[in-house]
Enzyme design. Structure first.
Site, mmCIF file in Angstrom:
data_model
loop_
_atom_site.group_PDB
_atom_site.id
_atom_site.type_symbol
_atom_site.label_atom_id
_atom_site.label_comp_id
_atom_site.label_asym_id
_atom_site.label_seq_id
_atom_site.Cartn_x
_atom_site.Cartn_y
_atom_site.Cartn_z
ATOM 1 N N GLU A 163 43.445 39.156 34.389
ATOM 2 C CA GLU A 163 42.709 38.934 35.626
ATOM 3 C C GLU A 163 43.305 39.619 36.868
ATOM 4 O O GLU A 163 43.843 38.978 37.783
ATOM 5 C CB GLU A 163 42.539 37.441 35.889
ATOM 6 N N GLU A 365 38.808 33.894 27.452
ATOM 7 C CA GLU A 365 38.866 32.545 28.039
ATOM 8 C C GLU A 365 37.459 32.008 28.265
ATOM 9 O O GLU A 365 36.596 32.744 28.750
ATOM 10 C CB GLU A 365 39.595 32.542 29.393
HETATM 11 C C1 GCO Z 1 42.170 32.049 34.928
HETATM 12 C C2 GCO Z 1 43.441 31.997 34.239
HETATM 13 C C3 GCO Z 1 43.813 30.671 33.617
HETATM 14 C C4 GCO Z 1 43.220 29.439 34.294
HETATM 15 C C5 GCO Z 1 41.844 29.135 33.723
HETATM 16 C C6 GCO Z 1 41.222 27.941 34.420
HETATM 17 O O1 GCO Z 1 41.223 32.554 34.335
HETATM 18 O O2 GCO Z 1 42.148 31.655 36.095
HETATM 19 O O3 GCO Z 1 43.480 32.978 33.237
HETATM 20 O O4 GCO Z 1 45.211 30.678 33.744
HETATM 21 O O5 GCO Z 1 44.051 28.334 34.052
HETATM 22 O O6 GCO Z 1 40.984 30.205 33.916
HETATM 23 O O7 GCO Z 1 41.053 28.231 35.780
#
Ligand code: GCO
Length: 468
Positions: A163, A365
Site C-alpha cells: 500500500e 487483503e
Molecule cells: C491496510 C493494511 C492493513 C490494515 C487492514 C485494515 O490495508 O490498511 O494493509 O495493515 O490493518 O487493511 O485496515
C-alpha cells in the site's frame, strides 16, 4: 462457484500488527515503535510492543491456521528485525525467527507468502530522510537480498511493498500514520516515487537472489469503484472512476486531499511503466523529480497484481461522459471502521484491474472489522463477518467464472491485531485474541472459511444474504 484447482486460499497479517517483541531478539526501532510512543498518536496510546505476542506464539498460531485449513499465509518481514539500522549489520536472531516461522508453515502444508515492507521503516533510515532520501531504494534492495538469500529456498511467493498510497498519504500527508509527517503534495509524490523505485529495485534483488523460480507482485490499494447498475454507461463510468487521478481538492479529508488515494498513479508505473496522463495533468504543479531510467527500474516484470480491496465507491454515469459518486442507501451495513459493505467490489475491482493490467489477480487483503464479543459459552458467532466473507468471495468467484485469472484470496486477518492509529479497537481476525491473556478463540467465520476452503468455493453457491 468453484475456483481454479491452483487457487491459494489464505489469510494475512503483518509483522508490527501481530509479532510484539518490539525491543527483543536484536530488533532495531521502527517508525511505528517511535510513533506509538508519541502521546495522542494512537487510540488510547496503544502500541504494538506486545500485540499478539506472535513472535513467541507462532507455533500455536500456525496450528490454528492448519485447523482452519489455510493453504497459504501472507505475512510481512520486519525490516528492523533483519537490519536494525536498516542497512549494514544483519541481525541473525531476526532471520532465525522467520526461518522457524517458514519451516513451521511448510510443516503444516501452508505456503508462505512474504511481504517485504508493511510499513516498518527502520528509525535510523527515517532520521536519514526516510522515503524522501534518494538512496532509500538501494537500502531496500540490500534488505530484500538478505531476506531472499535466507528464505527463497523455501518461499516462492513474494510481495515487495504494501500500500504505497498509505505509506505516502497517511505517513507523509495527513500524519495519521508513522512517521506522522504533513508534507506538501510535491514531497508526498517525491517520497512515493522513491517507494516505487524501491519496489523496482527490490524486485530486481529478489530475482537476482532467488534460490528457485519465484512469483513477485506488489500490493497497492486503491478505492475500487462499482457501478450502480450493470448498464454499459454505469460500468464504463465506474471503470473511469477506478483509475481517475483527480487534482487536489481542499474539501477532501487530509489524506484524500491530493487525490493520492487512487489506483493508477501507483499501479501504472509498476505494471505499465508510465505515470498516467490524468495524474501528470492533475499533479503538474507538484511532480516529483525523476531521473532518466527511473521508469525502467520501476517497471519490472511482475507475476501478479496483489489487490487490497475492502470496500468501494458506488458510481452512476452522468450521461455526459462523467460520473457521480453516490452514498449507499440509508441504513446500509457499515463496519466498525465506518466502511460500507459492498460485496461486489471484489468482482468489479478484479475485472477492472485485470482488464487494465492483464496480470493474475491476488486479493491480498479483504476483510471486515466488527464488534466481536465472546458469548456465555465463550464462543464468537460473528455473523456479520461470515456474511461479508461469503458475499465477497461470491464476487471473486463471479470474476473467476468470467475468465479473470484469480490466483488467490487472503482474508484480512488471520487474527485480531494492532490496527495502526486505531490501536486494538478494531477486530479483523478470523481468530479472536484476548490481549490480556493472549488466549486465541476461533470465531464462527474461521469455521465457515474452513468449510469453504475444503469445498474450493463450491459451498458459496446459494442464496445471497446481503442485498445491495
Ligand atoms: C491496510 C493494511 C492493513 C490494515 C487492514 C485494515 O490495508 O490498511 O494493509 O495493515 O490493518 O487493511 O485496515
Amino acid at each position: 462457484m468453484e475456483f481454479p484447482k491452483t487457487f491459494a486460499w489464505g489469510a494475512g497479517a503483518s509483522s508490527y500488527q501481530i509479532e510484539g517483541a518490539a525491543f527483543d531478539g536484536g530488533k532495531g526501532l521502527s517508525i511505528w515503535d517511535k510513533f506509538c510512543q508519541s502521546p495522542g498518536k494512537t487510540y488510547h496510546g496503544q502500541r504494538g510492543d506486545v500485540a499478539c505476542d506472535h513472535y513467541n506464539r507462532f507455533e500455536g498460531d500456525v496450528a490454528l491456521m492448519k485447523e482452519i485449513g489455510l493453504q497459504a499465509y501472507r505475512f510481512s518481514v520486519s525490516w528492523p528485525r533483519i537490519m536494525p539500522k536498516g542497512y549494514g549489520k544483519v541481525n541473525e536472531e531476526g532471520l532465525d525467527f522467520y526461518d522457524r516461522l517458514v519451516d513451521s508453515l511448510l510443516a503444516a502444508n501452508i505456503d508462505p507468502w512474504i511481504t517485504l515492507y508493511h510499513w516498518e521503516l527502520p528509525w535510523q533510515l527515517h532520521l536519514e530522510g526516510g522515503w524522501l532520501n534518494p538512496s532509500i531504494s538501494d537500502r531496500f534492495a540490500e534488505y530484500a537480498a538478505v531476506v531472499a538469500n535466507r528464505l527463497s529456498d523455501r518461499v516462492t511467493r513474494w510481495i515487495t511493498i504494501n500500500e504505497v498510497q498509505v505509506i505516502v498519504g497517511l505517513g507523509y500527508g495527513s500524519g495519521l500514520h508513522a512517521p506522522g509527517l504533513k508534507l506538501s503534495l510535491h514531497e508526498m509524490l517525491q517520497a512515493g516515487h522513491h517507494v516505487l523505485l524501491a519496489h523496482g529495485k527490490g524486485t530486481q534483488a529478489l530475482r537476482a537472489n532467488a534460490k528457485q523460480p519465484i512469483l513477485i507482485g506488489g500490493a497497492p490499494v486503491g478505492v475500487v469503484a462499482r457501478p450502480l447498475t450493470e448498464s454499459p454507461e454505469d460500468i464504463e463510468a465506474a471503470r473511469m472512476a477506478t483509475f481517475d487521478v483527480t487534482p487536489p481538492k481542499s474539501t477532501e479529508p487530509a489524506e484524500m486531499q491530493n487525490g493520492i488515494w487512487n489506483s493508477a498513479w501507483w499501479m501504472d508505473p509498476m505494471f505499465k511503466g508510465e505515470y498516467p496522463e490524468s495524474g501528470l495533468d492533475a499533479y503538474r504543479e507538484h511532480l516529483p523529480e525523476m531521473a532518466d531510467g527511473d521508469m525502467d527500474i520501476i517497471h519490472q516484470p511482475l507475476d501478479f497484481l496483489g489487490a487490497n480491496i475492502y470496500h468501494g465507491r458506488t458510481i452512476k454515469s452522468d450521461g455526459e461522459g462523467g460520473y457521480s459518486v453516490l452514498n449507499m442507501p440509508d441504513g446500509s451495513p457499515l463496519t466498525t471502521m465506518g466502511w460500507d459493505v459492498v460485496p461486489d467490489v471484489l468482482y468489479w475491482g478484479s475485472k477492472y484491474l485485470y482488464e487494465r493490467y492483464g496480470k493474475p489477480i491476488v486479493v491480498t487483503e479483504n476483510g471486515t472489522a466488527v464488534t466481536d464479543i465472546p458469548d456465555e459459552n465463550g464462543e464468537i458467532i460473528d455473523s456479520a463477518r461470515c456474511s461479508y466473507l461469503k458475499e465477497h468471495l461470491k464476487g471473486f468467484a463471479r470474476a473467476s467464472s468470467e475468465g479473470i485469472d484469480c490466483l488467490g484470496y487472503f482474508h484480512w486477518s488471520i487474527m485480531d491485531n494492532f490496527e495502526w492509529d486505531r490501536g486494538f479497537s478494531q477486530r479483523f481476525g478470523l481468530v479472536y485474541v484476548n490481549y490480556q491473556t493472549q488466549e486465541r478463540i476461533m470465531k464462527q467465520s474461521a469455521k465457515e472459511y474452513r468449510d469453504i476452503i475444503a469445498s474450493n468455493g463450491a459451498l458459496l453457491s446459494g442464496k445471497s444474504s446481503v442485498q445491495v
